[in-house]
Design an enzyme around this catalytic site. Structure first.
Site, mmCIF file in Angstrom:
data_model
loop_
_atom_site.group_PDB
_atom_site.id
_atom_site.type_symbol
_atom_site.label_atom_id
_atom_site.label_comp_id
_atom_site.label_asym_id
_atom_site.label_seq_id
_atom_site.Cartn_x
_atom_site.Cartn_y
_atom_site.Cartn_z
ATOM 1 N N TRP A 14 0.479 -1.162 0.150
ATOM 2 C CA TRP A 14 0.158 -0.170 -0.186
ATOM 3 C C TRP A 14 0.875 1.243 0.024
ATOM 4 O O TRP A 14 0.399 2.163 -0.009
ATOM 5 C CB TRP A 14 -1.096 0.182 1.104
ATOM 6 C CG TRP A 14 -1.913 -1.369 1.145
ATOM 7 C CD1 TRP A 14 -1.936 -2.546 0.595
ATOM 8 C CD2 TRP A 14 -2.796 -0.922 1.998
ATOM 9 N NE1 TRP A 14 -3.357 -2.627 0.725
ATOM 10 C CE2 TRP A 14 -3.886 -2.339 1.674
ATOM 11 C CE3 TRP A 14 -3.167 -0.647 3.682
ATOM 12 C CZ2 TRP A 14 -4.951 -2.783 2.821
ATOM 13 C CZ3 TRP A 14 -4.730 -1.098 4.227
ATOM 14 C CH2 TRP A 14 -5.139 -2.445 3.882
ATOM 15 N N LYS A 15 2.257 1.094 -0.091
ATOM 16 C CA LYS A 15 3.111 2.083 0.560
ATOM 17 C C LYS A 15 2.572 3.041 1.591
ATOM 18 O O LYS A 15 1.877 3.186 2.298
ATOM 19 C CB LYS A 15 3.614 3.534 -1.116
ATOM 20 C CG LYS A 15 3.289 2.227 -2.365
ATOM 21 C CD LYS A 15 4.055 2.664 -3.454
ATOM 22 C CE LYS A 15 4.259 1.147 -4.110
ATOM 23 N NZ LYS A 15 4.743 1.606 -5.454
ATOM 24 N N GLU A 108 11.985 1.857 -3.946
ATOM 25 C CA GLU A 108 11.666 3.153 -3.537
ATOM 26 C C GLU A 108 12.762 3.142 -1.939
ATOM 27 O O GLU A 108 13.143 4.767 -1.798
ATOM 28 C CB GLU A 108 10.349 3.313 -3.182
ATOM 29 C CG GLU A 108 9.500 3.631 -4.347
ATOM 30 C CD GLU A 108 7.917 3.150 -4.251
ATOM 31 O OE1 GLU A 108 7.164 2.787 -3.655
ATOM 32 O OE2 GLU A 108 7.188 3.141 -5.605
ATOM 33 N N GLU A 178 11.656 -6.858 -9.217
ATOM 34 C CA GLU A 178 10.379 -5.546 -9.064
ATOM 35 C C GLU A 178 11.312 -4.782 -10.478
ATOM 36 O O GLU A 178 12.525 -4.020 -10.044
ATOM 37 C CB GLU A 178 9.776 -4.902 -8.253
ATOM 38 C CG GLU A 178 9.413 -5.695 -7.605
ATOM 39 C CD GLU A 178 8.394 -4.780 -6.360
ATOM 40 O OE1 GLU A 178 6.966 -4.650 -6.508
ATOM 41 O OE2 GLU A 178 8.997 -3.724 -6.027
ATOM 42 N N GLY A 184 4.549 1.524 -10.730
ATOM 43 C CA GLY A 184 3.829 2.470 -10.756
ATOM 44 C C GLY A 184 3.711 3.484 -11.914
ATOM 45 O O GLY A 184 3.319 4.834 -11.934
ATOM 46 N N GLY A 244 0.012 -0.526 -7.097
ATOM 47 C CA GLY A 244 -1.462 0.572 -7.084
ATOM 48 C C GLY A 244 -3.034 -0.567 -7.201
ATOM 49 O O GLY A 244 -4.052 0.657 -6.574
HETATM 50 C C1 PEP Z 1 4.861 -2.056 -6.081
HETATM 51 O O1 PEP Z 1 6.171 -0.964 -5.743
HETATM 52 O O2 PEP Z 1 6.346 -2.642 -5.343
HETATM 53 C C2 PEP Z 1 4.496 -2.101 -7.233
HETATM 54 C C3 PEP Z 1 4.622 -3.191 -7.846
HETATM 55 O O3 PEP Z 1 3.849 -0.673 -7.460
HETATM 56 P P1 PEP Z 1 2.750 -1.512 -8.583
HETATM 57 O O4 PEP Z 1 2.330 -1.955 -9.070
HETATM 58 O O5 PEP Z 1 2.010 1.051 -8.350
HETATM 59 O O6 PEP Z 1 3.102 -1.137 -10.185
#
Ligand code: PEP
Length: 264
Positions: A14-15, A108, A178, A184, A244
């Protein structure tokens, strides 16, 4: 190729979202989907990673659900135990609050908050020594991919991990690949590109530990219900770390369903 006994994981990151009332609503909505059509722990480990001050209230709200949802911390301190470290939360303090899972090394944190390799290693080591299960994030930037360094960067991150994981701790590791350029941005790695990198990670893990055969390797980067089925069909993609789309209960539930074993 993955051991077919690997149970997939789908975790919502959820960040720094949402406000408390909305996070409670999100959980209530998700519970409704799961109560209506359950996903068992054998089919998929489903987890959510809320902001730190919501971890306990979310955990409370999830009690009594027939299909347990794991509550995952988004980060932890590189300092262990307790002590004079203003603003920090250690692995032991998470464990003491029955928070058993933690994300470490998210891009991040690496890029914005200065989580360099030494801090990431200290966090992994503290988490494992406290008995937490770690979702360890790896991934290359667009520049690294375009200059042909993606594989080297990601495998180095796996070697960094191997430097601190003891032989009997590998079963507490989940990897999340990732690619930074896909987070994002709405751009997803193609299933083939993602699968290729996952296969390389699997090879790397198997060279380090027998457990590598059974380690879940999740894909993260703009996963949505629309691309989840194709990603889930890839042999070395064992789940997803979702940003997201995890802020919408229906989207997140559909992604979990796509990865859950009943469909694969
Ligand atoms: C994340 O931040 O771990 C991620 C995968 O974000 P998103 O799905 O929004 O790209």
């Amino acid at each position: 190729m993955s051991d077919s006994t690997i149970t997939p994981w789908v975790v919502g990151n959820w960040k720094m979202n949402p406000m408390q009332a909305n996070s409670q609503q999100l959980i209530q909505d998700l519970k409704q989907f799961l109560e209506h059509a359950p996903i068992t722990e054998q089919q998929c480990h489903v987890g959510v990673a809320p902001i730190s001050i919501a971890l306990l209230s979310i955990q409370q709200s999830l009690q009594g659900l027939s299909t347990p949802i794991k509550v995952v911390a988004q980060d932890l301190s590189c300092m262990a135990g307790t002590g004079a470290y203003t603003g920090e939360v250690s692995a032991e303090l998470l464990k003491d609050s029955q928070i058993d899972y933690v994300l470490i090394g998210h891009s991040e944190r690496r890029e914005i908050f200065g989580d360099d390799v030494n801090k990431v290693k200290a966090k992994v080591s503290n988490a494992l020594n406290a008995g937490l299960q770690v979702i360890y994030c790896v991934g290359e930037s667009l520049e690294q991919r375009e200059s042909g360094q993606a594989e080297q960067v990601v495998l180095q991150q796996i070697c960094d991990l191997a430097a601190v994981v003891k032989a009997d701790q590998w079963h507490n590791i989940v990897i999340a690949y990732e690619p930074i350029w896909a987070i994002g941005t709405g751009k997803t790695a193609s299933p083939q590109d993602a699968q290729n990198m996952h296969a390389k990670i699997r090879e790397g893990l198997i060279q380090i530990t027998e457990e590598g055969q059974r380690t879940a390797i999740l894909y993260g980067g703009s996963v949505k219900p629309e691309n989840a089925v194709e990603l889930a069909a890839c042999p070395d993609i064992n789940g997803a770390l979702v940003g997201g789309a995890s802020l919408n209960a229906e989207s997140f539930y559909k992604i979990a369903l796509a990865f859950s074993k009943q469909n694969n």
